[in-house]
Design a protein around this motif. Structure first.
Motif, PDB file in Angstrom:
ATOM      1  N   SER A   3       0.786  -1.240  -0.028  1.00 50.42           N
ATOM      2  CA  SER A   3      -0.129  -0.102  -0.023  1.00 50.42           C
ATOM      3  C   SER A   3       0.722   1.364  -0.197  1.00 50.42           C
ATOM      4  O   SER A   3       0.538   2.302  -0.318  1.00 50.42           O
ATOM      5  CB  SER A   3      -0.943  -0.064   1.319  1.00 50.42           C
ATOM      6  N   ASN A   4       1.950   1.209   0.534  1.00 49.50           N
ATOM      7  CA  ASN A   4       2.994   2.154   0.567  1.00 49.50           C
ATOM      8  C   ASN A   4       3.797   2.453  -0.841  1.00 49.50           C
ATOM      9  O   ASN A   4       4.917   3.298  -0.778  1.00 49.50           O
ATOM     10  CB  ASN A   4       3.807   2.300   1.678  1.00 49.50           C
ATOM     11  N   PRO A  86      -8.144  -3.908   8.658  1.00 50.27           N
ATOM     12  CA  PRO A  86      -8.399  -2.461   8.717  1.00 50.27           C
ATOM     13  C   PRO A  86      -7.722  -1.701   7.582  1.00 50.27           C
ATOM     14  O   PRO A  86      -7.940  -0.706   6.922  1.00 50.27           O
ATOM     15  CB  PRO A  86      -7.769  -2.032  10.187  1.00 50.27           C
ATOM     16  N   THR A  87      -6.639  -2.130   7.283  1.00 52.75           N
ATOM     17  CA  THR A  87      -5.963  -1.379   6.163  1.00 52.75           C
ATOM     18  C   THR A  87      -6.505  -1.525   4.849  1.00 52.75           C
ATOM     19  O   THR A  87      -6.631  -0.440   4.018  1.00 52.75           O
ATOM     20  CB  THR A  87      -4.305  -1.943   6.115  1.00 52.75           C
ATOM     21  N   ALA A  88      -6.920  -2.873   4.494  1.00 56.51           N
ATOM     22  CA  ALA A  88      -7.654  -3.081   3.318  1.00 56.51           C
ATOM     23  C   ALA A  88      -8.961  -2.033   3.400  1.00 56.51           C
ATOM     24  O   ALA A  88      -9.507  -1.799   2.334  1.00 56.51           O
ATOM     25  CB  ALA A  88      -7.727  -4.500   3.101  1.00 56.51           C
ATOM     26  N   LYS A  89      -9.552  -2.134   4.500  1.00 56.74           N
ATOM     27  CA  LYS A  89     -10.950  -1.593   4.552  1.00 56.74           C
ATOM     28  C   LYS A  89     -10.839   0.045   4.298  1.00 56.74           C
ATOM     29  O   LYS A  89     -11.761   0.678   3.740  1.00 56.74           O
ATOM     30  CB  LYS A  89     -11.442  -1.652   6.121  1.00 56.74           C
ATOM     31  N   VAL A  90      -9.890   0.348   4.851  1.00 52.02           N
ATOM     32  CA  VAL A  90      -9.458   1.948   4.755  1.00 52.02           C
ATOM     33  C   VAL A  90      -9.545   2.424   3.299  1.00 52.02           C
ATOM     34  O   VAL A  90      -9.942   3.151   2.711  1.00 52.02           O
ATOM     35  CB  VAL A  90      -8.364   2.372   5.406  1.00 52.02           C
ATOM     36  N   ARG A  91      -8.489   1.324   2.694  1.00 52.61           N
ATOM     37  CA  ARG A  91      -8.149   1.729   1.139  1.00 52.61           C
ATOM     38  C   ARG A  91      -9.445   1.179   0.218  1.00 52.61           C
ATOM     39  O   ARG A  91      -9.749   2.078  -0.705  1.00 52.61           O
ATOM     40  CB  ARG A  91      -7.139   0.629   0.665  1.00 52.61           C
TER      41      ARG A  91
END
Length: 241
Positions: A3-4, A86-91
């Protein structure tokens, strides 16, 4: 790292995304069953610390990320539970990707198993281009990993090979930087008529397939670059190759 945008693919030696849906599903199933999977090999260049080129494991990394982003399901039709990550949900909420479905999903326990799975990872620190080329060639000397044309093209750096790659990319319509983030790989990969993955380059729309010169699978295996190389070589030498 994904993601980064710290994971990169060097098109000089890496092929496009070629795994079938079945291969992707089997990898995810192996992870869910906690089976061992082959190690991922990255290279960190001395002049660009914190940025990693994928030497071995491109197809595996893409398969896992694609499953998390909901681009394909398991054999039983279940997708990854995005709310469990959570990271995938935010994206997802930010519109970075759109899953095909969230109606039939794996359990929270299964999602946790996948997210907690430890991938074996090796990083070549301060790696030179020559070292990366040598390692890549050695890895792909075993088994049927690359097509013959991909093997010939991998690691070759000269004006002729650069011209061949550039012309082939323009004809396919997948012009992009020579080094690109992993997330951009679907944009330059081939969607075959019978096995659609949602990739941007549609084989049926590419010149070589439209004219009946190559099959879609030939295009996937980079035989279009061989055609370009043969034509260019014939023009330069004045002899049909």
């Amino acid at each position: 790292m994904y993601s980064n945008e710290r994971l990169f693919v060097n098109r000089r030696y890496q092929r496009k995304l070629v795994w079938t849906l079945e291969e992707k599903q089997k990898l995810v199933e192996s992870v869910l069953r906690k089976y061992p999977v082959p190690a991922i090999l990255l290279a960190e260049k001395d002049e660009d610390p914190g940025r990693y080129e994928i030497i071995d494991g491109l197809q595996r990394l893409n398969a896992l990320v694609s499953f998390i982003e909901g681009t394909f399901s398991l054999v039983d039709g279940r997708y990854f539970l995005i709310s469990a990550f959570p990271t995938a949900k935010v994206r997802w909420d930010a519109g970075d990707f759109s899953p095909l479905s969230q109606e039939q999903v794996i359990t929270t326990a299964e999602a946790t198993t996948l997210l907690d799975y430890t991938l074996a990872l090796s990083i070549m620190r301060k790696a030179s281009d020559d070292e990366v080329d040598d390692v890549f060639d050695r890895i792909n000397s075993y088994g049927h990993r690359l097509s013959e044309q991909e093997r010939r093209q991998s690691g070759i750096q000269n004006e002729f090979s650069d011209m061949v790659r550039e012309l082939a990319c323009k004809i396919r319509g997948d012009g992009s930087p020579s080094v690109m983030p992993l997330r951009m790989m679907p944009e330059i990969s081939i969607d075959l008529p019978m096995t659609k993955h949602g990739y941007d380059v549609k084989a049926d729309s590419v010149f070589w397939c439209q004219q009946g010169i190559l099959r879609a699978t030939d295009l996937r295996d980079s035989m279009d670059e061989q055609c370009v190389a043969d034509i260019a070589g014939s023009i330069i030498s004045g002899t049909v190759l």
